[in-house]
Enzyme design. Structure first.
Site, PDB file in Angstrom:
ATOM      1  N   PRO A  86       0.846  -1.193   0.000  1.00  0.00           N
ATOM      2  CG  PRO A  86       0.050  -1.011   2.172  1.00  0.00           C
ATOM      3  CD  PRO A  86       0.822  -1.915   1.272  1.00  0.00           C
ATOM      4  N   GLY A  90       3.986   3.459   5.457  1.00  0.00           N
ATOM      5  CA  GLY A  90       5.095   3.130   6.353  1.00  0.00           C
ATOM      6  C   GLY A  90       5.814   1.853   5.987  1.00  0.00           C
ATOM      7  CG  LEU A  91       3.964  -1.276   5.054  1.00  0.00           C
ATOM      8  CD1 LEU A  91       2.886  -2.198   4.522  1.00  0.00           C
ATOM      9  CD2 LEU A  91       4.610  -1.874   6.309  1.00  0.00           C
ATOM     10  N   GLY A  92       7.623   1.385   3.191  1.00  0.00           N
ATOM     11  CA  GLY A  92       8.752   1.628   2.285  1.00  0.00           C
ATOM     12  C   GLY A  92       8.405   1.473   0.820  1.00  0.00           C
ATOM     13  CB  SER A  93       5.289   1.904  -1.181  1.00  0.00           C
ATOM     14  OG  SER A  93       4.975   3.225  -0.835  1.00  0.00           O
ATOM     15  CB  SER A  94       8.671   6.063  -1.952  1.00  0.00           C
ATOM     16  OG  SER A  94       9.245   6.226  -0.687  1.00  0.00           O
ATOM     17  CG  ASP A 133      12.017   3.809   4.117  1.00  0.00           C
ATOM     18  OD1 ASP A 133      12.460   3.700   5.268  1.00  0.00           O
ATOM     19  OD2 ASP A 133      10.877   4.212   3.856  1.00  0.00           O
TER      20      ASP A 133
HETATM   21  C1  MEV Z   1      10.237   6.199   7.412  1.00  0.00           C
HETATM   22  O1  MEV Z   1      10.040   4.860   6.960  1.00  0.00           O
HETATM   23  C2  MEV Z   1      11.009   6.225   8.673  1.00  0.00           C
HETATM   24  C3  MEV Z   1      11.361   7.586   9.263  1.00  0.00           C
HETATM   25  O2  MEV Z   1      12.344   7.339  10.257  1.00  0.00           O
HETATM   26  C4  MEV Z   1      11.873   8.562   8.227  1.00  0.00           C
HETATM   27  C5  MEV Z   1      13.237   8.201   7.646  1.00  0.00           C
HETATM   28  O3  MEV Z   1      13.924   7.333   8.178  1.00  0.00           O
HETATM   29  O4  MEV Z   1      13.620   8.865   6.647  1.00  0.00           O
HETATM   30  C6  MEV Z   1      10.144   8.204   9.952  1.00  0.00           C
END
Ligand code: MEV
Length: 296
Positions: A86, A90-94, A133
């Site tokens: 998705p 927060g799962l690193g899609s980019s 990421d």
């Molecule tokens: C994003 O997946 C994690 C954060 O720590 C941002 C980053 O590491 O660039 C919130």
């Protein structure tokens, strides 16, 4: 040219998000799910984008593709993307998109070339990313990450997690910037929190390498408390964390930038039965062993 395929896995941060932006360590693992890129010879370079994508996502994907084309010498390829992740949860899609695109655009790239180009693309998506990421995606394993340097970790026992989604959230860039504002206004208070998160990451490494899953779970639970103190958790994430703990997670916390929604990660001995129950309740979720990529 025959059709070329590439894959970039997604990631979860087990401990240390946000602190990692300020130079503290974090531990992340690649997921079995990710983004697949397919490239075919074409008259001119082109990125094919799904109609259902929102305009801002289309814009940043096109900009990242342009960055990739410049570095790769503008190969005449038509590239399409298929994501099992998705977007912006927060799962690193980019990061996964950046790695998949780098692998498909560059001709027989080295690992260092993939990491360098995917960082340039990540910067388009996130502004000033820690680099965690795209590095986790490119290295496909379990990583200790600090100040741009990553080291592989070998877990004493397999790390089985359930990832559950808890609704939409704001983009990572905005969440990181909002926290930066609070941190620059009250630096000493936030430094204390980041330092404590940094200590938890060291304790997590000992637990991971020693195969002490209960200790790792406890570290994750305490990390969630500190993420709440940083004000990057919210009712939906807190509710999902509690749900995963009730279903037997040894530890559960938000993963990634947090916010009003996003992803929660739980460490489980038996992820399959938790996934079954959550799906019955209508929760979007999946199980993964961290650092074990299954190529499609
Ligand atoms: C994003 O997946 C994690 C954060 O720590 C941002 C980053 O590491 O660039 C919130």
């Amino acid at each position: 040219m025959s059709t070329r395929y590439s894959f970039g896995p997604g990631k979860v941060i087990l401990v240390g998000e946000h602190g990692v932006v300020y130079g503290y360590p974090a531990i992340a693992g690649s997921l079995s799910r990710g983004v697949k890129a397919t490239a075919r010879a074409a008259k001119r370079p082109m990125l094919k984008l799904g109609r259902s994508l929102a305009a801002p996502a289309k814009r940043s994907l096109s900009r990242a593709f342009e960055v990739g084309l410049e570095v790769a010498g503008r190969p005449s390829l038509e590239v399409s993307l298929e994501s099992e992740l998705p977007l912006s949860m927060g799962l690193g899609s980019s990061g996964a998109v950046s790695v998949a695109l780098s692998r498909v655009l560059l001709e027989k790239p080295t690992a260092a070339e993939v990491e360098s180009l995917s960082l340039k693309m990540e910067t388009v998506f996130h502004g000033r990313p820690s680099g965690l990421d795209h590095t986790t995606s490119a290295r496909e394993g379990l990583l200790w990450f600090q100040k741009g340097v990553a080291r592989g970790l070998t877990p004493g026992k397999p790390l089985q997690v359930v990832v559950a989604l808890a609704g939409k959230r704001r983009p990572t860039k905005e969440l990181v910037e909002a926290l930066r504002e609070r941190q620059s206004r009250w630096p000493r208070r936030y430094q204390r929190l980041f330092e404590e998160i940094g200590r938890l990451v060291v304790e997590a490494r000992t637990a991971i390498v020693g195969g002490d899953l209960d200790a790792l779970g406890d570290v994750m639970n305490v990390n969630q408390g500190l993420l709440s103190a940083l004000q990057v958790s919210g009712p939906k994430l807190d509710g999902m964390v509690q749900r995963l703990r009730a279903l037997g997670a040894m530890g559960a916390k938000l993963t990634g930038a947090g916010g009003d929604g996003g992803a929660v990660v739980g460490l489980f001995r038996d992820p399959a039965s938790a996934v079954k129950q959550l799906r019955r309740e209508g929760v979007e979720c999946f199980a993964s062993e961290l650092g074990q990529v299954v190529l499609p």
